[in-house]
Design a protein around this motif. Structure first.
Motif, PDB file in Angstrom:
ATOM      1  N   ARG A   1       0.830  -1.178  -0.145  1.00 49.25           N
ATOM      2  CA  ARG A   1       0.156   0.087   0.070  1.00 49.25           C
ATOM      3  C   ARG A   1       0.988   1.336   0.283  1.00 49.25           C
ATOM      4  N   ILE A   2       0.890   2.152  -0.931  1.00 46.30           N
ATOM      5  CA  ILE A   2       1.579   3.181  -1.037  1.00 46.30           C
ATOM      6  C   ILE A   2       0.950   4.662  -1.317  1.00 46.30           C
ATOM      7  N   ASP A   3       1.075   5.493  -0.749  1.00 52.92           N
ATOM      8  CA  ASP A   3       0.464   6.907  -0.951  1.00 52.92           C
ATOM      9  C   ASP A   3       1.629   7.673  -1.677  1.00 52.92           C
ATOM     10  N   LEU A   4       1.030   8.354  -3.075  1.00 53.72           N
ATOM     11  CA  LEU A   4       1.897   8.803  -3.913  1.00 53.72           C
ATOM     12  C   LEU A   4       2.150  10.223  -4.087  1.00 53.72           C
ATOM     13  N   HIS A   5       1.368  10.779  -2.848  1.00 53.23           N
ATOM     14  CA  HIS A   5       1.569  12.255  -2.835  1.00 53.23           C
ATOM     15  C   HIS A   5       1.610  12.881  -1.467  1.00 53.23           C
ATOM     16  N   THR A   6       2.910  12.801  -0.851  1.00 54.23           N
ATOM     17  CA  THR A   6       3.069  13.446   0.475  1.00 54.23           C
ATOM     18  C   THR A   6       3.893  14.485   0.860  1.00 54.23           C
TER      19      THR A   6
ATOM     20  N   ALA B   1       0.538   3.453  11.062  1.00 59.58           N
ATOM     21  CA  ALA B   1      -0.467   3.045  11.992  1.00 59.58           C
ATOM     22  C   ALA B   1      -2.117   3.011  10.957  1.00 59.58           C
ATOM     23  N   ASN B   2      -1.882   3.577   9.715  1.00 53.88           N
ATOM     24  CA  ASN B   2      -3.028   3.837   8.814  1.00 53.88           C
ATOM     25  C   ASN B   2      -2.819   2.666   7.713  1.00 53.88           C
ATOM     26  N   GLY B   3      -2.007   1.826   8.042  1.00 51.08           N
ATOM     27  CA  GLY B   3      -1.833   0.571   7.111  1.00 51.08           C
ATOM     28  C   GLY B   3      -1.077   0.943   6.146  1.00 51.08           C
ATOM     29  N   LEU B   4      -0.247   1.863   5.812  1.00 44.19           N
ATOM     30  CA  LEU B   4       0.793   1.852   4.679  1.00 44.19           C
ATOM     31  C   LEU B   4       1.934   1.339   4.674  1.00 44.19           C
ATOM     32  N   ASP B   5       2.412   0.722   3.684  1.00 42.21           N
ATOM     33  CA  ASP B   5       3.778   0.331   3.691  1.00 42.21           C
ATOM     34  C   ASP B   5       4.651   1.082   2.929  1.00 42.21           C
ATOM     35  N   ALA B   6       4.232   2.175   2.264  1.00 37.19           N
ATOM     36  CA  ALA B   6       5.281   3.011   1.475  1.00 37.19           C
ATOM     37  C   ALA B   6       4.739   4.512   1.250  1.00 37.19           C
ATOM     38  N   VAL B   7       5.477   5.403   0.975  1.00 35.16           N
ATOM     39  CA  VAL B   7       4.986   6.679   0.594  1.00 35.16           C
ATOM     40  C   VAL B   7       6.276   7.294  -0.355  1.00 35.16           C
ATOM     41  N   ALA B   8       5.479   8.207  -1.312  1.00 36.51           N
ATOM     42  CA  ALA B   8       6.487   8.878  -1.921  1.00 36.51           C
ATOM     43  C   ALA B   8       6.491  10.249  -1.371  1.00 36.51           C
ATOM     44  N   LEU B   9       7.540  10.894  -0.945  1.00 37.19           N
ATOM     45  CA  LEU B   9       7.782  11.979  -0.228  1.00 37.19           C
ATOM     46  C   LEU B   9       7.896  12.972  -1.540  1.00 37.19           C
ATOM     47  N   THR B  10       6.800  13.736  -1.825  1.00 39.92           N
ATOM     48  CA  THR B  10       6.824  14.747  -2.739  1.00 39.92           C
ATOM     49  C   THR B  10       6.626  15.964  -2.358  1.00 39.92           C
ATOM     50  N   GLU B  11       7.917  16.532  -1.489  1.00 32.30           N
ATOM     51  CA  GLU B  11       7.698  17.864  -0.882  1.00 32.30           C
ATOM     52  C   GLU B  11       7.787  19.188  -2.139  1.00 32.30           C
ATOM     53  N   HIS B  12       7.089  20.130  -2.008  1.00 31.47           N
ATOM     54  CA  HIS B  12       7.554  21.277  -2.814  1.00 31.47           C
ATOM     55  C   HIS B  12       8.784  21.482  -3.320  1.00 31.47           C
ATOM     56  N   PHE B  13       9.257  21.735  -4.380  1.00 37.10           N
ATOM     57  CA  PHE B  13      10.451  21.920  -4.968  1.00 37.10           C
ATOM     58  C   PHE B  13      11.111  23.566  -4.310  1.00 37.10           C
ATOM     59  N   ASN B  14       9.870  24.314  -4.150  1.00 35.30           N
ATOM     60  CA  ASN B  14      10.526  25.598  -3.634  1.00 35.30           C
ATOM     61  C   ASN B  14      10.131  25.880  -2.242  1.00 35.30           C
ATOM     62  N   THR B  15       9.940  24.630  -1.563  1.00 30.47           N
ATOM     63  CA  THR B  15       9.779  24.814  -0.032  1.00 30.47           C
ATOM     64  C   THR B  15      11.346  25.561   0.405  1.00 30.47           C
ATOM     65  N   ARG B  16      11.096  26.128   1.693  1.00 27.13           N
ATOM     66  CA  ARG B  16      11.977  26.645   2.547  1.00 27.13           C
ATOM     67  C   ARG B  16      13.042  25.408   2.697  1.00 27.13           C
ATOM     68  N   ARG B  17      14.471  25.701   2.200  1.00 25.98           N
ATOM     69  CA  ARG B  17      15.529  25.048   2.467  1.00 25.98           C
ATOM     70  C   ARG B  17      15.329  23.425   2.061  1.00 25.98           C
TER      71      ARG B  17
ATOM     72  N   ALA C   1      -3.327   7.313  -6.735  1.00 31.69           N
ATOM     73  CA  ALA C   1      -3.949   8.113  -5.600  1.00 31.69           C
ATOM     74  C   ALA C   1      -2.855   8.798  -4.675  1.00 31.69           C
ATOM     75  N   GLY C   2      -3.064  10.034  -4.247  1.00 25.64           N
ATOM     76  CA  GLY C   2      -2.250  10.542  -3.340  1.00 25.64           C
ATOM     77  C   GLY C   2      -3.204  11.452  -2.319  1.00 25.64           C
ATOM     78  N   SER C   3      -2.752  11.236  -1.105  1.00 23.74           N
ATOM     79  CA  SER C   3      -3.538  11.946   0.173  1.00 23.74           C
ATOM     80  C   SER C   3      -3.086  13.548  -0.092  1.00 23.74           C
ATOM     81  N   ASP C   4      -1.748  14.126  -0.361  1.00 20.93           N
ATOM     82  CA  ASP C   4      -1.441  15.370  -0.547  1.00 20.93           C
ATOM     83  C   ASP C   4      -1.296  15.912   0.968  1.00 20.93           C
ATOM     84  N   THR C   5      -1.007  14.884   2.015  1.00 21.55           N
ATOM     85  CA  THR C   5      -1.159  15.519   3.093  1.00 21.55           C
ATOM     86  C   THR C   5       0.358  16.045   3.682  1.00 21.55           C
ATOM     87  N   HIS C   6       0.006  17.177   4.404  1.00 13.68           N
ATOM     88  CA  HIS C   6       0.935  17.956   5.056  1.00 13.68           C
ATOM     89  C   HIS C   6       1.144  17.569   6.582  1.00 13.68           C
ATOM     90  N   GLN C   7       0.204  16.759   7.264  1.00 11.78           N
ATOM     91  CA  GLN C   7       0.403  16.437   8.629  1.00 11.78           C
ATOM     92  C   GLN C   7      -0.447  15.005   8.723  1.00 11.78           C
TER      93      GLN C   7
END
Length: 270
Positions: free
Chosen positions: A2-7, A31-47, A187-193
């Motif tokens: 199970r993977i979330d492709l937008h986090t 805890a929500n049952g995920l085995d993997a995530v893609a970390l897609t942080e904004h390219f122009n985020t601070r640092r 599918a991607g949750s787009d979660t920031h928290q």
């Protein structure tokens, strides 16, 4: 698998990376049952580069993904384009960081990279390229040249948009759009928290240990998309929590602790 492709790793683009904050997010993802995530942080985020410098200290990296206990973290970033829209790029850490260095001249609003140029840059590396939330009112993709859109690998079914525009209506619209271009939907949750994890995810028919395997599984349709019945509640709670946390951070910035002059002792009982 199970993977979330937008986090995301941070509360907002303006905030600094927090080890404790991200560790809490990872615990909730598991805890929500995920085995993997893609970390897609904004390219122009601070640092931006500090995000991966911190991950290097937190978790082992095996050449394909970070090993956060039982959770796989595949590196990535979310890139703004000049025509308006966001593109998710997912791949090996060295490829993501090298592509990000090429994007340094394009981080400011009004100077974002043209879509075709981003595609050409991304195609120089074996990256998974996903069109993020194609019908979001603020950052749509549906207005772009179909020939260019077909250079993407998939389109994003986004939890925030499903909440905002209606779960079934948004899904049908995205799937119809992607099908017309001959592309799959992921599918991607787009979660920031932490609260949004598990609201949507992709269940692959078999585990994938590399982005190349992920791309193959997506291209061949060897996965199913799951949408939680609790999605509206999860996203609504996430939006409220994000606003609260950002406000608390703002208050802390505006109200620093009063300084004590050298040689001055604190009042008794303070």
């Amino acid at each position: 698998m199970r993977i979330d492709l937008h986090t995301h790793a941070k509360l907002s683009k303006a905030s600094d990376f927090s080890t404790a904050y991200y560790e809490e997010m990872i615990r909730e993802a598991v805890a929500n049952g995920l085995d993997a995530v893609a970390l897609t942080e904004h390219f122009n985020t601070r640092r931006f580069f500090e995000v991966y410098e911190n991950l290097d200290r937190m978790y082992p990296y095996n050449g394909e993904y970070y090993e956060a206990g039982s959770l796989k973290i595949f590196p990535g970033m979310e890139v703004d384009i000049r025509e308006t829209g966001h593109i998710l790029l997912i791949g090996r850490k060295e490829h993501i960081l090298e592509a990000r260095r090429h994007l340094e001249p394009y981080t400011e609003k009004g100077r974002f990279i043209p879509f075709a140029d981003l595609l050409t840059l991304a195609e120089a590396y074996p990256l998974l390229k996903i069109g993020a939330h194609p019908f979001r009112a603020s950052t749509p993709l549906h207005h772009l040249d179909p020939a260019e859109l077909r250079r993407l690998d998939a389109f994003d079914l986004n939890a925030k948009d499903m909440y905002e525009y209606g779960s079934e209506a948004n899904r049908e619209r995205v799937e119809r759009f992607a099908a017309a271009l001959g592309k799959p939907v992921t599918a991607g949750s787009d979660t920031h928290q932490c609260l949004q994890y598990g609201s949507v995810f992709n269940e692959l028919n078999h585990p994938c240990g590399s982005v190349a395997e992920l791309k193959q599984a997506i291209a061949s349709g060897a996965y199913d998309i799951h949408v939680a019945d609790s999605l509206p509640l999860q996203v609504k709670a996430s939006v409220m929590l994000k606003k609260l946390l950002k406000r608390l951070a703002q208050l802390e910035t505006e109200s620093p602790a009063p300084a004590v002059a050298i040689g001055e002792s604190s009042p008794q009982g303070a």
